[in-house]
Design an enzyme around this catalytic site. Structure first.
Site, PDB file in Angstrom:
ATOM      1  N   LYS A 186     -10.286  90.887  14.612  1.00  0.00           N
ATOM      2  CA  LYS A 186      -9.463  89.639  15.453  1.00  0.00           C
ATOM      3  C   LYS A 186     -10.128  88.153  14.755  1.00  0.00           C
ATOM      4  O   LYS A 186      -9.706  87.379  14.044  1.00  0.00           O
ATOM      5  CB  LYS A 186      -9.786  89.746  16.925  1.00  0.00           C
ATOM      6  CG  LYS A 186      -8.812  91.092  17.302  1.00  0.00           C
ATOM      7  CD  LYS A 186      -9.588  91.393  18.590  1.00  0.00           C
ATOM      8  CE  LYS A 186      -9.085  93.020  18.839  1.00  0.00           C
ATOM      9  NZ  LYS A 186      -7.696  93.334  18.770  1.00  0.00           N
TER      10      LYS A 186
ATOM     11  N   ASP B 197     -18.598  94.805  25.167  1.00  0.00           N
ATOM     12  CA  ASP B 197     -17.316  94.908  23.992  1.00  0.00           C
ATOM     13  C   ASP B 197     -16.921  93.363  23.745  1.00  0.00           C
ATOM     14  O   ASP B 197     -16.233  92.727  24.807  1.00  0.00           O
ATOM     15  CB  ASP B 197     -16.231  95.893  24.540  1.00  0.00           C
ATOM     16  CG  ASP B 197     -15.065  95.951  23.686  1.00  0.00           C
ATOM     17  OD1 ASP B 197     -15.097  94.980  22.676  1.00  0.00           O
ATOM     18  OD2 ASP B 197     -14.263  96.544  24.003  1.00  0.00           O
TER      19      ASP B 197
ATOM     20  N   TRP C 105      -9.035  98.064  28.053  1.00  0.00           N
ATOM     21  CA  TRP C 105     -10.000  98.266  27.017  1.00  0.00           C
ATOM     22  C   TRP C 105     -11.296  98.911  27.730  1.00  0.00           C
ATOM     23  O   TRP C 105     -11.888  99.832  27.543  1.00  0.00           O
ATOM     24  CB  TRP C 105     -10.318  97.270  25.984  1.00  0.00           C
ATOM     25  CG  TRP C 105      -8.953  97.116  25.174  1.00  0.00           C
ATOM     26  CD1 TRP C 105      -8.309  95.940  25.214  1.00  0.00           C
ATOM     27  CD2 TRP C 105      -8.360  98.033  24.183  1.00  0.00           C
ATOM     28  NE1 TRP C 105      -7.295  96.112  24.270  1.00  0.00           N
ATOM     29  CE2 TRP C 105      -7.454  97.349  23.707  1.00  0.00           C
ATOM     30  CE3 TRP C 105      -8.742  99.171  23.877  1.00  0.00           C
ATOM     31  CZ2 TRP C 105      -6.587  97.978  22.945  1.00  0.00           C
ATOM     32  CZ3 TRP C 105      -8.081  99.910  22.879  1.00  0.00           C
ATOM     33  CH2 TRP C 105      -6.949  99.320  22.308  1.00  0.00           C
TER      34      TRP C 105
HETATM   35  N1  PMP Z   1     -11.663  96.412  22.711  1.00  0.00           N
HETATM   36  C1  PMP Z   1     -11.246  95.347  22.973  1.00  0.00           C
HETATM   37  C2  PMP Z   1     -11.378  94.069  23.701  1.00  0.00           C
HETATM   38  C3  PMP Z   1     -10.018  95.108  22.049  1.00  0.00           C
HETATM   39  O1  PMP Z   1      -9.301  94.027  21.838  1.00  0.00           O
HETATM   40  C4  PMP Z   1      -9.420  96.271  21.129  1.00  0.00           C
HETATM   41  C5  PMP Z   1      -8.451  96.184  20.101  1.00  0.00           C
HETATM   42  N2  PMP Z   1      -7.356  95.306  20.487  1.00  0.00           N
HETATM   43  C6  PMP Z   1     -10.256  97.467  21.213  1.00  0.00           C
HETATM   44  C7  PMP Z   1     -11.486  97.471  22.205  1.00  0.00           C
HETATM   45  C8  PMP Z   1      -9.961  98.697  20.357  1.00  0.00           C
HETATM   46  O2  PMP Z   1     -10.573  98.310  19.029  1.00  0.00           O
HETATM   47  P1  PMP Z   1     -10.325  99.147  17.932  1.00  0.00           P
HETATM   48  O3  PMP Z   1      -8.864  99.609  17.500  1.00  0.00           O
HETATM   49  O4  PMP Z   1     -11.059  98.682  16.845  1.00  0.00           O
HETATM   50  O5  PMP Z   1     -10.781 100.584  18.242  1.00  0.00           O
END
Ligand code: PMP
Length: 358
Positions: free
Chosen positions: A193, A169, A100
């Site tokens: 989450k 994030d 991520w």
């Molecule tokens: N950052 C992290 C730490 C994540 O766990 C996730 C999703 N699993 C994301 C970003 C992406 O999130 P989204 O699907 O809401 O764009």
């Protein structure tokens, strides 16, 4: 109904209390005889929910008065673009601790130069750098980190103290612990989450940082637009924000973040103990000092044995345990709403599976 233990990584388990309250008032919200999904976002009834979610977040996180709590759509992925679009001047620093953060950095590269920090990839993202290992140019626009690495099961415990604005994030561990949330200039998190259903993404921005944002942006891509309009520039995701408010109410009723944090630590210990006491039948992915209290990742001796584990677990009522498609293995996601009883039940299952298959 069969007891289900939900270890899904996201969208993930929600508190039963919040779901039941939503069910009870689904067809008749606030004596209106319609559901919250069917009324204007400018109505008094909806506004009450919207601003209650904002003030609950402010009070649970102990945020300074001039911090903006904003609601977006587009997930954390849109934040990957909006952060550099709004704040990147020439160069910014990204600490890579997983896929991520790689994605966030890749997106930022469209808008300027990115100074990449961290050797964590060399350990298959099983580690978190110590803040003293980081070095960065103090002229950079900001430093970006990912507080919990959902895929690898690692989590920052000591955050960098730095002269740059700190952007985080926090999608997979926001409100899981009682930390100093005012240490960050911008926090963003998809709700799905720890906060509620998918569809709303929270951004928490310090006013001093917001003042540094670029002014020449499309309104929907500008934090300032959302701050000026209290996240009602256009129609907000009303049902997701309504559920968010119920989840926040649940956290308050449970006793707030220190109670939630203690419970999360107890839950994680149960599962890490099951791994550590298995004579290496289970091997944890994260280095012990980098272990996440939200996503417990581990492997068995072979992919075949992992497949059998997942099949037998599912038959026994444990769902959502498959590792991320990029890395495989097993991942138990134990966000706030997953009860300690589910972790105890999973640890007992792991023990009996080990005895059967060792
Ligand atoms: N950052 C992290 C730490 C994540 O766990 C996730 C999703 N699993 C994301 C970003 C992406 O999130 P989204 O699907 O809401 O764009």
């Amino acid at each position: 109904m069969k007891t289900i233990h939900n270890f899904s990584a996201g969208p993930a388990a929600l508190p039963q209390e919040a779901l039941k309250k939503a069910q009870a008032e689904l067809l008749n919200f606030d004596d209106s005889n319609v559901s919250i999904m069917e009324m204007s976002h400018r109505s008094k009834a909806y506004e009450k929910v919207h601003f209650s979610a904002v003030s609950r977040l402010k009070s649970l996180m102990n945020l300074e008065e001039d911090t903006h709590v904003l609601f977006f759509q587009g997930g954390a992925n849109l934040q990957f673009s909006m952060v550099p679009m709004n704040f990147l001047n020439n160069q910014s620093s990204y600490v890579l601790t997983g896929v991520w953060s790689e994605k966030a950095a890749k997106e930022a590269q469209r808008f300027g130069t990115i100074d990449i920090q961290s050797q964590a990839k060399e350990t298959s993202y099983s580690t978190i750098p110590s803040p003293d290992e980081l070095s960065y140019n103090e002229e950079n626009s900001y430093l970006h980190i990912t507080s919990n690495n959902t895929i690898y099961g690692t989590q920052w415990n000591t955050f960098p103290h730095q002269k740059l604005p700190l952007v985080c994030d926090m999608s997979s561990d926001i409100l899981s612990r009682s930390i100093d949330y005012n240490a960050f200039d911008l926090i963003y998190a998809g709700a799905q989450k720890n906060l509620g259903p998918a569809g709303v993404t929270i951004a928490i921005v310090k006013d001093s940082f917001l003042k540094q944002a670029h002014g020449d942006l499309s309104p929907m891509l500008s934090y300032q637009t959302f701050a000026d309009s209290q996240s009602m520039y256009n129609t907000p995701p009303v049902f997701s924000i309504y559920m968010l408010n119920l989840v926040l109410e649940w956290i308050e009723n449970e006793g707030g973040l220190s109670v939630i944090e203690a419970r999360n630590q107890a839950k994680a210990s149960v599962l890490y103990d099951a791994i550590d006491q298995s004579n290496e039948f289970y091997s944890g992915h994260a280095q012990p000092e980098a272990r996440s209290t939200m996503n417990v990742t581990f492997n068995l001796a072979t992919p075949e044995l992992e497949k059998t584990f997942l099949q037998e677990a599912e038959q026994a009522g444990f769902i959502g345990l498959g590792g991320h498609r990029l890395v495989g293995g097993i991942r138990a996601s134990i966000y706030n709403a997953v009860p300690l009883a589910s972790c105890n039940a999973l640890a007992a299952f792991m023990d009996s599976f080990r005895k059967k298959h060792m």
